[in-house]
Write a protein that holds these residues in place. Structure first.
Motif: not given
Lengths: 133, 556
Positions: A15-18, B136, B204, B132, A67
């Protein structure tokens, strides 16, 4: 298990979570425990992760998501592993995962979920006890 | 007892006498005490430790260079810190509802959390966005979503902070466009875009483009705002995420300020006069567990930045040297175990930030080790700030811990150690180089691993995790994001694409492409594309084609 064979682990960020602090710390701990570890880096699709795991001959995949996308992405990884006939790979997960999501994730084949506060030794031990070499 | 030698003698008599006797009978808890950054902590601090402190040079008065004691003359006696809870989830409709709730509860500023596809420049129907959308933060695809997000919230009366980095210019443009529709000119807008791409590479992860074009977008925003949005904070140079990724307090100050130096240098290189943009730079720090080290950190950071701006960049205006910052209590100190304890952690961390002179504050909610917070837990978090502000009296005098032998010593030591790091980074060629070669990432990772080792060995105590553990029943009171959100957001996006003037969109995107290939400021082009309802994914898509995408090397 033969002592000469090294456990190979792919640590992946689907996924896109950093947020990769946890993934990197776990990767380092497994390496220090004598395992061979490949860290995929960020923004991996389930397809990319499964491909890496098969190419690298991994015995274990560790998935980390903070996320909230775990309910979509974890089952997708398991589905692809089954399609590829690679579902003997031990898959574990970690991150920010609410308790009541865990039963469904285990149902789809994730062996264990390690939440915040898990000692590293617990993960190492779990892999050693459950990996199929 | 003002004579230095006399005091020194008295101190050693005390150490050799009563102290030695006591320690012989009751050994101290540790052989050596130190802060989590590794700064030794002595048994006692006395006037000897601050004997050479030069009040004018090192402390000065609040609101005056070097701003160690605070950035305004009266600090919280005039107005309390802005209470600003980071918030956003699901669709714009739901987040708008949460915003209005927070404002009704006495919150004094807004802080928008965007979902990951928005932060990485993908529309909600992009394959990478799967799972997603709205998770968040709030999903924003086009100006249409932004209009809903701020419906009923007059933008001339609220200040809004947006945690957006790689596509900062796009979200800023959308905010300006919403204000236009409300009849509010951009010159009146107050708020912040995070716009700090360097920490995305190290901590991040929401980068899109390589460092070169990313730095251009950053300075384009500096320039555009200097001309058009004089009240806007053009960047929030962030230590928070560096700290959350595992750095120490000293590293947080060092890496953040090194990033700051890189931004100022980039803007100066682009031809901007330092006093024209520097007063609108802002900062963002975490507030962690070690009480005095954190307070000293805030004071040290202010002084160090003031000196850098004056001595290194030759800033003439005092306002260019003034470090204004937001603080968030440390998410990574929240425990999933015995979550009620988190309320206490957050209270102490918030108090540190206030004693350290923060301009605005986010207090975490107790349930955030496991999910986004519920309305009830957000309310407790906001009340925590209100109790500190209205009940404790800590804001009634400015910088109350100044002059403490210990706090001043720690402040000096943090400044000194952070400066050493900055010099090391300078020697490598600056922050961008130190990030490209992995130095910063490796330093942070080493500290993160060391912390985990200390916790696992029980040498760093986390109450409820490695000490005072109890068997607990899991609680199920979480904020859940409806799985319908993604489908609903995609439908909204499709509707926008159908209803807009497709030709106008194409033209604006083509103009943007040409501008990106050249050297014009990109913000006006992005603003025009946004006004035509070009989507975030389309705008970032054009820039992706021109600039390319950054691939992070593995610095494990």
């Amino acid at each position: 298990m033969s002592s000469s064979k090294k456990i190979r682990v792919v640590i992946a960020k689907p996924g896109l979570d950093g947020h990769d602090r946890g993934a990197k710390v776990v990767a380092r701990a497994l390496r220090d425990a004598g395992m061979e570890v490949i860290y995929t880096g960020l923004r991996q699709t389930p397809e990319m992760i499964v491909e890496t795991a098969i190419q690298e001959g991994a015995h274990v995949i560790g998935l980390s998501i903070l996320s909230g996308a775990h309910n979509v992405l974890f089952p997708r990884v398991m589905e692809l592993l089954r399609e590829e006939g690679a579902d003997d790979i031990l898959v574990i997960g970690g991150g920010i995962i609410p308790e009541d999501d865990i039963p469904a994730l285990k149902e789809c084949g994730i062996a264990e979920i390690f939440g915040p506060g898990t000692p590293l030794s617990e993960i190492v031990e779990f892999i050693r006890e459950n990996v199929k070499l | 007892m003002t004579d230095r030698e006399e005091l020194r003698r008295a101190l050693s008599e005390w150490e050799e006498g009563p102290v030695a006797k006591t320690v012989a009978r009751f050994p101290e808890r540790e052989e050596q005490f130190e802060t989590p950054s590794g700064i030794p902590v002595k048994r006692l601090y006395t006037p000897l430790d601050t004997w050479d402190l030069d009040y004018d040079r090192q402390l000065g008065f609040p609101g005056q260079y070097p701003f160690t004691r605070g950035v305004q003359p009266t600090m919280y006696r005039g107005r309390f810190f802005t209470m600003r809870q980071y918030s956003g989830f699901g669709t714009a409709v739901e987040t708008n509802r949460r915003f209005r709730f927070l404002l009704e509860q006495g919150q004094t500023g807004l802080s928008v959390a965007f979902d990951l596809p928005t932060q990485i420049g993908y529309d909600s129907d992009h394959p990478m966005a799967r799972g997603e959308v709205g998770k968040v933060g709030v999903a924003i695809d086009s100006l249409a979503d932004m209009e809903v997000l701020f419906e009923g919230i007059p933008l001339d009366r609220v200040s809004t902070s947006m945690t957006i980095n790689a596509p900062a210019a796009v979200l800023l443009a959308m905010y300006i466009a919403v204000a236009e529709k409300q009849g509010v000119p951009m010159a009146k807008l107050r708020g912040t875009v995070q716009n700090d791409i360097l920490k995305e590479y190290v901590a991040r992860g929401t980068y899109i483009f390589p460092p070169g074009p990313s730095m251009r977008l950053v300075t384009d925003i500096f320039e555009f705002c200097a001309e058009n949005l004089p009240l806007w904070n053009t960047i929030s140079i962030s230590g928070y995420h560096i700290r959350e990724a595992g750095s120490t307090a000293v590293q947080e100050v060092a890496f953040t300020l090194a990033d700051g130096v890189a931004y100022v240098q980039a803007a100066v290189n682009a031809g901007l006069d330092v006093d024209r943009f520097a007063s609108r730079l802002s900062f963002f720090f975490g507030s962690h567990s070690n009480f005095f080290e954190e307070i000293a950190k805030f004071r040290a950071a202010r002084r160090l930045w003031a000196r850098i701006m004056r001595e290194r960049f030759g800033a003439k205006d005092d306002r260019s040297c003034r470090m204004r910052f937001h603080t968030q209590t440390a998410g990574c100190t929240l425990t999933a175990q015995q979550p009620d304890n988190n309320v206490v952690r957050v209270t102490l961390q918030a108090l540190q930030a206030v004693l350290g002179g923060t301009q605005s504050l986010h207090t975490n909610s107790k349930d955030e080790a496991l999910s986004l917070p519920t309305v009830t837990s957000v309310q407790v978090a906001l009340r925590t700030q209100q109790i500190i502000a209205y009940e404790t009296g800590v804001g009634d005098t400015v910088d109350p811990l100044a002059g403490s032998y210990f706090v001043e010593t720690l402040t000096d030591e943090i400044e000194r150690r952070a400066m050493e790091y900055i010099e090391k980074i300078d020697a490598m060629g600056g922050a961008v180089r130190a990030i490209e070669n992995g130095f910063v990432q490796r330093e942070i990772h080493e500290s993160a691993y060391e912390h985990q080792r200390l916790v696992d060995e029980g040498r760093r105590v986390i109450v409820g995790v490695n000490r005072f553990v109890v068997e607990e029943e899991p609680t199920y009171d979480y904020l859940r994001i409806d799985t319908e959100v993604e489908a609903e957001q995609i439908r909204r996006l499709q509707r926008v694409r159908e209803e807009r003037d497709a030709r106008a969109v194409d033209e604006r995107l083509e103009e943007l492409r040409q501008a990106a290939l050249g050297s014009d400021n990109l913000v006006p082009f992005i603003l025009d594309a946004v006004r035509a309802y070009a989507t975030l994914g389309e705008i970032c898509g054009v820039l992706r084609e021109v600039f390319g995408e950054y691939r992070a090397p593995d610095f494990m």
